[in-house]
Design an enzyme around this catalytic site. Sequence first.
Site, PDB file in Angstrom:
ATOM      1  N   GLU A  45      48.828  40.860  38.513  1.00 43.41           N
ATOM      2  CA  GLU A  45      50.032  41.046  39.540  1.00 43.41           C
ATOM      3  C   GLU A  45      51.006  40.048  39.543  1.00 43.41           C
ATOM      4  OE1 GLU A  45      50.280  42.040  44.420  1.00 43.41           O
ATOM      5  OE2 GLU A  45      48.322  41.218  43.422  1.00 43.41           O
ATOM      6  N   LYS A 114      54.515  48.172  45.217  1.00 46.41           N
ATOM      7  CA  LYS A 114      53.246  48.120  45.846  1.00 46.41           C
ATOM      8  C   LYS A 114      53.411  48.869  47.357  1.00 46.41           C
ATOM      9  CE  LYS A 114      49.711  44.745  46.830  1.00 46.41           C
ATOM     10  NZ  LYS A 114      49.165  43.224  46.682  1.00 46.41           N
ATOM     11  N   CYS A 174      46.466  45.500  43.404  1.00 52.76           N
ATOM     12  CA  CYS A 174      45.497  44.711  44.112  1.00 52.76           C
ATOM     13  C   CYS A 174      44.912  45.166  45.597  1.00 52.76           C
ATOM     14  CB  CYS A 174      46.380  43.357  44.401  1.00 52.76           C
ATOM     15  SG  CYS A 174      45.224  42.098  44.736  1.00 52.76           S
ATOM     16  N   SER A 355      30.357   7.286  47.254  1.00 50.71           N
ATOM     17  CA  SER A 355      29.517   6.601  48.120  1.00 50.71           C
ATOM     18  C   SER A 355      28.120   6.873  47.888  1.00 50.71           C
ATOM     19  CB  SER A 355      29.778   7.146  49.689  1.00 50.71           C
ATOM     20  OG  SER A 355      29.657   8.555  49.495  1.00 50.71           O
TER      21      SER A 355
END
Length: 699
Positions: A45, A114, A174, A355
Site C-alpha cells: 500500500e 480505497k 488493506c 541496570s
Amino acid sequence: MGRKVTVATCSLNQWALDFEGNSERILRSIEIAKDQGAKYRLGPELEICGFGCADHFYESDTLLHSFQVLKTLLESPITQDIICDVGMPIMHHNVRYNCRVLFLNRKILLIRPKMLMADYGIYRERRWFSPWRSRQVEEYFLPRMIQAVTGQDTVPFGDCVLSTKDTCIGTELCAELWAPNSPHIQMGLDGVEIFTNSSASHHELRKADQRVNLVKSATFKSGGVYLYANQRGCDGDRVYYDGCAMVAINGDIVAQGAQFSLTDVEVITATLDLEDVRSYRGELCQPQMESELRPCHRIKVDFSLSGDDDIYLPTHQPIQWHFHTAEEEISLGPACWLWDYLRRSRQAGFLLPLSGGVDSSSTACIVHSMCVLLCQAVNNGNSHVLEDVRRVVGDESYNPQHPKELCGRIFTTCYMASENSSEDTCSRARELASQIGSTHMNINIDLAVKGILGIFSAVTGRWPQFRANGGSHRENLALQNVQARLRMVLAYLFAQLSLWTRGKPGGLLVLGSANVDESLTGYFTKYDCSSADINPIGGISKTDLKSFLLYCVDQFQLTALTGILTAPPTAELEPLTDGQVSQTDEADMGMTYSELSVIGRLRKISKCGPFSMFCKLIHMWKDVLSPTEVAQKVKHFFRMYSMNRHKMTTVTPSYHAESYSPDDNRFDLRPFLYNTRWTWQFRCIDNQVSQATTEAPKQ
C-alpha cells in the site's frame, strides 16, 4: 491450454518520502517477478511515497513526486510485458484518495481508490484520504507528464476490475479485507477469480494468525486466488511492518514470505491452475445471483496471464504456515525495527543504561538479537546489509564474524551506580554485557548528585533527606528523581562523546527501557534515563519480557539472565538496608505487573472506565480478591494513571507491540489533565461494593 497463471506479490522495506529508494525497490521487485515468470506483480500500500507520510499527504509535493515516480516506472523497460500494480496518493476532483494504479506496457489500465478506511488504533486514514463509493466509476484526467508517456487523456477511476483474455482480477486495499462487507465477497459472486490486497499492516504480538486466517477465509467460502502484499520495516514511525506476503487458493496458503527479515525486497511467486478455482466454485459455491447484486465494472485488457503451452508447468501446493511464538516475535520484530532506525539515522550505534534488571536486560538482548540477524544476513550473501553495516561501523573493509564481536563495535552499555546501588545489580549488568559482547562502562553518579544538591542547598539553606533518614515523602521523591534525571544527562553525554574518546567518528543513539505496564501508571521519572531516542520495549508487558528473557537463555546461551529473572524488580533509588535492596517496583506501584497488564487491556482494548472496570474485575479476580479489594486496586490505578498521564506527552518513541499501549502520540488519544479524585465514578464503585456486602448472593 491457457489455464495456469504465475503471479507475484512482495514485501518492500519502503521509507516515507524516500522517492529515490522506493522507486528503486519497486523496480527491483518487478524485475525479480518477471525473472520468475510472473505476468502480474502486486506491491504494498502507498509504496511509491511510503505509507507513513502522515500530514505530508497534505502537501502538493507528495502528490507531484509520486506522479514523477510513476512516470519513471511507466518508461522503464523493466515494467514491460507484465501487469504492474503500484500504490500512491491521487487527487481527483480536489479530493485525496489512497489508490492503486494498474498499468501495462506504458498504458494505465485503471486507478482503484480505497473504499474502506483504516481509522482505528494507530491509523488515522480519514485525516488525509476520503473513501470511494462502491461500484462508482468515473474518468480521471491524467497529468500532462503522464499523458506524454501513455498517450492517454483519461483512464477509469473507481471500483472496477480487470478482465484479461483468461481471467478476471479484482482489487482490495488493506483494511477492506478486515471489514465485514469486504469487496471480495461481491467480486467473487460476480466471477472475479483473482483477488489482490495491497497492505501496510503493522506488527503486534500474536497478530499474524488473524491476517493469515482472513486471507484463507476470503477464498475458502467462495473459491479464488488471493495475493497479499505488505510493507516491511520501519518507515519512519513507531510501528514495524512485518511482511508476510502470501498467496492462497481455495482456502489454502500455497506461498509464504518471511514475517521478519532484513531483506529490503522480497518477491513471492506462485503458479496456479485457474481450473481449480472454477471446479471449486462449481461444486461448493454454485452461484445464486441475488437480485440486488450489481455486477462489477470490467476493464477489458488484451493480455493473458497464462500461456498456451502450460500443461507441464507445475503448480504450487498447499503449505503449513509457521507462526512465531511471542518470544520469537519480541526477539525479531524490535530487532529489525532498531536496525532500520540505526542505518537510516546515520548514527554509529546504540548506548544503553544497563541496570541489571529485566527491562534494560531485555533491551540489551534485542540489540544482541539484531546483531545475530545481521551476521546471518551477511553470511547468506546480503550485500545491502553488509554495505550498511560497514557504513555504521565506519570501516569499508569490515566483515562481521560473530554477533558478539559486532555487538562490541556498535553497542555500548553503562551501569550508573550510586550509593543506593547494590553489588548484585552491578555484577549482573557486567556479566550480561560480557556475554553479549557490548562495550561496557561503570559510571558512579554520586559526585554529580552531591553537586546538584549542593547547588540547591546553597540557594535554600536546606538539604533534603530520604524517608529512611527522617525525610518527608516529598523530599524522598525529589532525591530519587534527581538520581534518575542525572542518569539521563550522563547517558546523552556519553552517547555523544564515548566514540570520540576512542578516536572513532559518529555518535550513539540512546536506548530506553521502560515497559508498557510502567507507562500505564507512570511509574518512572519524567526526563530520567527512560527518556531516550527510541525504546524497543515500550509496548511490551513485563510478563512477556520475562518470557522473552527465558527464551534468550536457551536461544543465545545468555546464562547471566537467570539471576536477573529471579531478582525482584527495583529502581534502587532509596538507601540500602544492611547492604540489601529494600525498595521494589511492585510495592511502589501498589499492584503486580500481571494485574497491571489486565487493567491496561480493559482500559484501552475493552474501553473501560473506573466503574465498568470494577464490574469486570470482581468476576475475573473473585477467587483471589474481595469486591472491596478490587475496588481499592481500581481506584489506586486510576489515581496513579490520571496523576501521571502528563508523562505520556513526553514518553520516548516506542516500538508499538501491544494494542493497550498508553502512548499519547497518535495512539492513545486521551487527556493528560484529569480530576484525579474521580468523585462520581468512585462513588458508583462504592455503592456497588456496599450493595455486594449487604446482599446475600443469589442461589
